[in-house]
Design an enzyme around this catalytic site. Structure first.
Site, PDB file in Angstrom:
ATOM      1  N   ASP A 220       0.732  -1.196  -0.042  1.00  0.00           N
ATOM      2  CA  ASP A 220      -0.079   0.018  -0.014  1.00  0.00           C
ATOM      3  C   ASP A 220       0.976   1.478   0.070  1.00  0.00           C
ATOM      4  OD1 ASP A 220      -2.169  -1.753   0.125  1.00  0.00           O
ATOM      5  OD2 ASP A 220      -2.975  -1.106   2.151  1.00  0.00           O
ATOM      6  N   THR A 221       2.012   1.068  -0.015  1.00  0.00           N
ATOM      7  CA  THR A 221       3.023   2.311  -0.117  1.00  0.00           C
ATOM      8  C   THR A 221       4.159   1.984  -1.178  1.00  0.00           C
ATOM      9  OG1 THR A 221       4.366   0.818   1.581  1.00  0.00           O
ATOM     10  CG2 THR A 221       2.987   2.557   2.533  1.00  0.00           C
TER      11      THR A 221
END
Length: 430
Positions: A220-221
């Site tokens: 998610d990053t």
């Protein structure tokens, strides 16, 4: 025929789940500390069997990160610093797309045709590395960040801050019923508070699989965020004798690359006390895949095999760090070989988890040999008459990717993107 809808979904998912632009925040005071953020309470210290010496290493720790091209990981300063302490595997590959089938493959020797990240449970007659390890009383455990309870069976878990950090699809052994349906095995699928207690009590197992949460693994990053987590969590542990001994091998890698239209080359790094000084800050261009981690473990402890892709001599080279000591003969494929296997296709491999190309769960192939000299493990509830000899033949994934097939894959994917909504992608790959 390619199933373009699945490919298009996974390509679109990259856009739908854009990286979160945020600064890394330490989840605990130290990697050896318990934390309320990890949610799950520590479930006391596990009890391991006596140490079983390996030919090269006595402990193997895998740390898996997410969805990053090789060059993107290699450009991060933290990875460069770690690489100076180990061996960079420049020819290491994921075995398919998207994430979940890669996790299935690394412990079970197959992804059974899966081409999505949906909820799955592999039946009890399908074996894993656990069966091979337990045959020789080699202890094992897996640590999953933000998993709320040991062997949690849910699809995901949302923390009190309303962020979903944990997902089942990144927890390989929990997907296999042959592990989770046995309580003593299920207790070894542990959370990060368990890790803090286990490492503090010097009770870590000999085979370990570590999955950070969806932010810390880069899902998610981004790669920089994952690198910052490694700097917080792994770097201090490298000097902790309860974690990294003179006979410990640590592997950092990624489940798959980010760019689906190119070969599935991912960053791989071997670290730990077992790496000789002369081999630090070196590269190994040998062609490896996730199946190589299975064959390397089999070779190191002279185990049996699963009778699946861990016996595929094209895909399952043993790490040269080990093969050079044991005199295991690898094939001659390297990162620069002109014809490497096709490992970035999605949805085209027949199997019981592919509704478009269904093939039943097959019995292990007992004619093959793995990294060790032991026999193929066959669970007692396997239908041994159901073999590849009397089932539809799978696509040959050892065949090289040709220019025309790559173009066709890209063309089919592109033609479907306009027909799929971002909402549909989010629903499938949440």
């Amino acid at each position: 025929m390619i199933v373009p809808s699945i490919f298009a979904l996974t390509v679109l998912a990259r856009t739908a789940s854009a990286a979160v632009a945020s600064t890394f925040t330490a989840p605990a005071p130290a990697p050896t500390s318990e934390s309320p953020f990890y949610v799950g309470a520590a479930n006391s210290t596990i009890t391991n069997s006596p140490n079983v010496p390996g030919k090269v290493f006595d402990r193997f720790i895998q740390i898996w990160l997410e969805n990053t091209d090789f060059a993107q990981a290699a450009s991060q300063p933290v990875f460069q610093t770690l690489a100076a302490q180990g061996i960079t595997l420049t020819g290491y590959y994921g075995v398919t797309h998207p994430s979940e089938p890669n996790y299935l493959a690394v412990v079970g020797g197959d992804f059974f045709g899966l081409a999505t990240d949906v909820m799955e449970a592999v039946p009890t007659n399908m074996s894993t590395v656990v069966d091979l390890l337990e045959q020789k009383n080699i202890s094992w455990s897996t640590y999953q960040e933000n998993m709320p309870t040991d062997a949690y069976a849910g699809f995901n878990y949302t923390n009190p801050d309303n962020y979903t950090y944990y997902v089942r699809k990144h927890n390989p052994l929990v997907i296999y019923d042959s592990v989770t349906n046995i309580s003593t095995r299920a207790a070894r699928i542990r959370n990060f508070n368990d890790f803090a207690v286990d490492v503090g009590n010097n009770s870590l197992s000999q085979w370990i699989f570590v999955t950070p949460n969806l932010r810390n693994d880069g899902h998610d990053t981004n790669a920089a965020y994952a690198a910052a987590w490694l700097n917080f969590w792994l770097v201090p542990l490298l000097s902790d004798p309860n974690f990294n001994t003179a006979k410990t091998l640590i592997m950092i890698t990624f489940d798959e690359n980010e760019t689906y239209t190119i070969g599935n080359n991912v960053y791989g790094l071997l670290l730990g006390g077992v790496v000789p000084q002369a081999m630090k800050n070196t590269t190994d261009p040998t062609f490896y895949t996730h199946y190589s981690t299975l064959s390397t473990v089999e070779n190191n402890w002279d185990l049996g095999n699963l009778g699946r892709q861990d016996t595929n001599k094209t895909l399952a080279n043993v790490f040269n760090l080990v093969a050079s000591v044991t005199s295991y003969k690898n094939n001659n494929l390297t990162a620069s070989s002109p014809s490497l296997p096709m490992l970035n296709i999605t949805g085209t491999i027949p199997g019981p988890l592919n509704p478009n190309y269904y093939v039943p769960y097959l019995a292990p192939n007992t004619a093959g040999t793995g990294g060790g000299s032991g026999k193929t493990f066959v669970a007692p509830n396997v239908n041994t008459s159901l073999t590849s000899a009397n089932a539809p033949a799978p696509i040959n994934i050892t065949a090289p990717m040709t220019t025309s097939s790559a173009a066709g894959l890209t063309s089919n994917a592109g033609s479907m993107i306009a027909a799929v909504t971002v909402a549909a992608v989010a629903a499938m790959l949440l």
